[in-house]
Design a protein around this motif. Structure first.
Motif, PDB file in Angstrom:
ATOM      1  N   GLN A  85       0.838  -1.207   0.000  1.00 57.08           N
ATOM      2  CA  GLN A  85       0.000   0.000   0.000  1.00 57.08           C
ATOM      3  C   GLN A  85       0.870   1.253   0.000  1.00 57.08           C
ATOM      4  N   PHE A  86       1.945   1.209   0.795  1.00 60.15           N
ATOM      5  CA  PHE A  86       2.856   2.357   0.824  1.00 60.15           C
ATOM      6  C   PHE A  86       3.477   2.586  -0.549  1.00 60.15           C
ATOM      7  N   SER A 105       1.576   6.956  -6.555  1.00 62.96           N
ATOM      8  CA  SER A 105       0.527   7.946  -6.848  1.00 62.96           C
ATOM      9  C   SER A 105       1.023   9.348  -6.568  1.00 62.96           C
ATOM     10  N   LEU A 106       1.852   9.503  -5.490  1.00 61.60           N
ATOM     11  CA  LEU A 106       2.395  10.818  -5.183  1.00 61.60           C
ATOM     12  C   LEU A 106       3.338  11.278  -6.279  1.00 61.60           C
ATOM     13  N   ILE A 107       4.181  10.353  -6.748  1.00 61.38           N
ATOM     14  CA  ILE A 107       5.113  10.719  -7.822  1.00 61.38           C
ATOM     15  C   ILE A 107       4.347  11.154  -9.076  1.00 61.38           C
ATOM     16  N   GLU A 108       3.321  10.401  -9.391  1.00 62.05           N
ATOM     17  CA  GLU A 108       2.513  10.727 -10.587  1.00 62.05           C
ATOM     18  C   GLU A 108       1.785  12.054 -10.411  1.00 62.05           C
ATOM     19  N   GLU A 133      -0.526  13.952   1.600  1.00 60.48           N
ATOM     20  CA  GLU A 133      -1.137  13.584   2.881  1.00 60.48           C
ATOM     21  C   GLU A 133      -1.254  12.072   3.030  1.00 60.48           C
ATOM     22  N   ARG A 134      -1.655  11.405   1.936  1.00 62.50           N
ATOM     23  CA  ARG A 134      -1.715   9.940   1.962  1.00 62.50           C
ATOM     24  C   ARG A 134      -0.342   9.345   2.253  1.00 62.50           C
ATOM     25  N   MET A 135       0.705   9.981   1.640  1.00 63.64           N
ATOM     26  CA  MET A 135       2.059   9.486   1.849  1.00 63.64           C
ATOM     27  C   MET A 135       2.462   9.620   3.319  1.00 63.64           C
TER      28      MET A 135
END
Length: 416
Positions: free
Chosen positions: A144-145, A151-154, A188-190
């Motif tokens: 998940q991480f 997703s953060l990179i994208e 924030e998710r990260m």
């Protein structure tokens, strides 16, 4: 013509009266002399003991009886109760440390061991299941991480691209705002994923430590149970001789019951009984001696047991040099020294003391024909001599045998 008859001055009757009176007078005189003078008694020299008062080395000592024991005795007690199933040796056997002596059986103890082993195996299985589940959960969280990180990179890439295009008026402001919002959301998710992953790592470590501690405690309990079962086989704790073994096949033994003892054969000691009268004068380091096979050996007190039983207490003594051929259980007659050596006037011990209490003694005259009472003062004593404090001089001859037949006689006439 009548002849006058001369009358006799003493007739037979008068003579009898005179003789009787003289006899009574002699008796009175004898009684008076006997009551005012010393009474005498004839004694044959061969029936008495005559000794000299001599100056010599004196040491106060007392006779004690001691029993030879092994230098160390290890008692064998039943660490666990059970039924005697097998005897490997008999009483008197020479043992090495660890050699089996006998085996007990205890069904309850053996069943407890099986249950303990089952509990350990069940706990180990549960630990493995928990560890597998923890590892799988960690893998899922790492995946998940990774997804969040991707997703953060994208989102950052799209935001940076739209920002450049917006500066060139290639995209609408709405697209830039949407890309920026998505980028902030992924950050924030990260942060949340990192926090969750860190907490999961801590929780896994805590759970693993608790499981390991629980497993270790259960393992220790299992080892303890195994030792308890192993104690059903009684083994020699040291090298020595097995003595006093009290166990027969089929006999039940309670926990703590005495089974026998191991005598260490590396040396001997002597346990002596002493009258409680001397308890204040006995201490470690005192020495005693005894004769064995024509030689004199010395012992030293190493331990004093102050408990008094039936008017006596015990001490343990060790040999300065062990007498060759001495055996366990032998009884020794020991002279235990109570004082240091000193010069003193001595007379041999004898039966006279029971009559006089050491307050007086018959002293032989210089010509050896008579003996008369003299007052004396005695000090200490040992197994052979009395110490004379006053009343005698070196070289004086005294009668040391019993005075029981002399009554209150003041003087003895010595006959050959």
């Amino acid at each position: 013509m009548d002849i006058p008859i001369e009358k006799k001055r003493f007739d037979a009757k008068k003579i009898g009266y005179i003789i009787g009176g003289l006899a009574i007078l002699a008796l009175i005189i004898f009684v008076l002399i006997s009551s005012t003078g010393n009474s005498k008694l004839n004694v044959e020299k061969e029936r008495i003991s005559i000794a000299n008062a001599t100056q010599g080395v004196f040491q106060e000592n007392i006779p004690v009886n001691g029993i030879v024991l092994p230098i160390t005795t290890i008692y064998l007690d039943a660490l666990e109760g059970g039924r005697v199933e097998e005897k490997f040796v008999e009483d008197g056997a020479i043992m090495k440390k660890g050699d089996p002596i006998l085996r007990l059986s205890n069904t309850d103890l053996e069943l407890s061991l099986v249950n303990q082993e089952t509990q350990v195996y069940n706990l180990l299985t549960q630990m493995q299941i928990s560890q597998n589940a923890a590892r799988q959960n960690t893998i899922n969280r790492v995946n998940q991480f990774t997804d969040v990180e991707n997703s953060l990179i994208e989102a950052k890439r799209v935001y940076d691209l739209n920002k450049k295009l917006y500066d060139k008026d290639a995209v609408a402001r709405q697209d830039l705002i949407q890309a920026e919002n998505n980028y902030n959301y992924q950050k924030e998710r990260m942060a949340l994923s990192k926090q969750i992953l860190a907490q999961d790592s801590i929780a896994v470590k805590i759970e693993s430590g608790q499981a390991q501690n629980s497993y270790a405690r259960t393992q220790n309990a299992l080892e303890l149970m195994r030792r308890k079962v192993a104690d059903l086989v009684v083994r020699a704790p040291v090298d020595g001789q097995l003595t006093s073994l009290d166990a027969e096949i089929g006999q039940s033994k309670n926990k703590g019951e005495r089974l026998g003892q191991i005598d260490v054969l590396s040396g001997f000691k002597v346990r002596a009984d002493i009258d409680e009268h001397y308890i204040s004068r006995i201490y470690t380091g005192q020495k005693g001696s005894f004769n064995y096979n024509g030689e004199r050996y010395t012992l030293e007190i190493k331990k004093v047991y102050t408990q008094v039983t039936n008017g006596r207490f015990q001490v343990d003594m060790v040999f300065e040099k062990v007498a060759e051929g001495i055996r366990r259980g032998q009884t020794l007659q020991i002279r235990l020294a109570l004082s240091d050596e000193k010069q003193a006037l001595l007379i041999p011990k004898g039966g006279f003391f029971q009559k006089t209490g050491g307050n007086w003694i018959f002293k032989v005259s210089e010509d050896g024909n008579t003996a008369y009472r003299v007052d004396i003062t005695l000090g200490s004593q040992n197994t052979e001599y009395y110490e004379v404090l006053s009343g005698l001089e070196p070289g004086d001859k005294v009668i040391t045998s019993s005075y029981d037949n002399y009554g209150d006689v003041q003087e003895l006439v010595l006959k050959e």
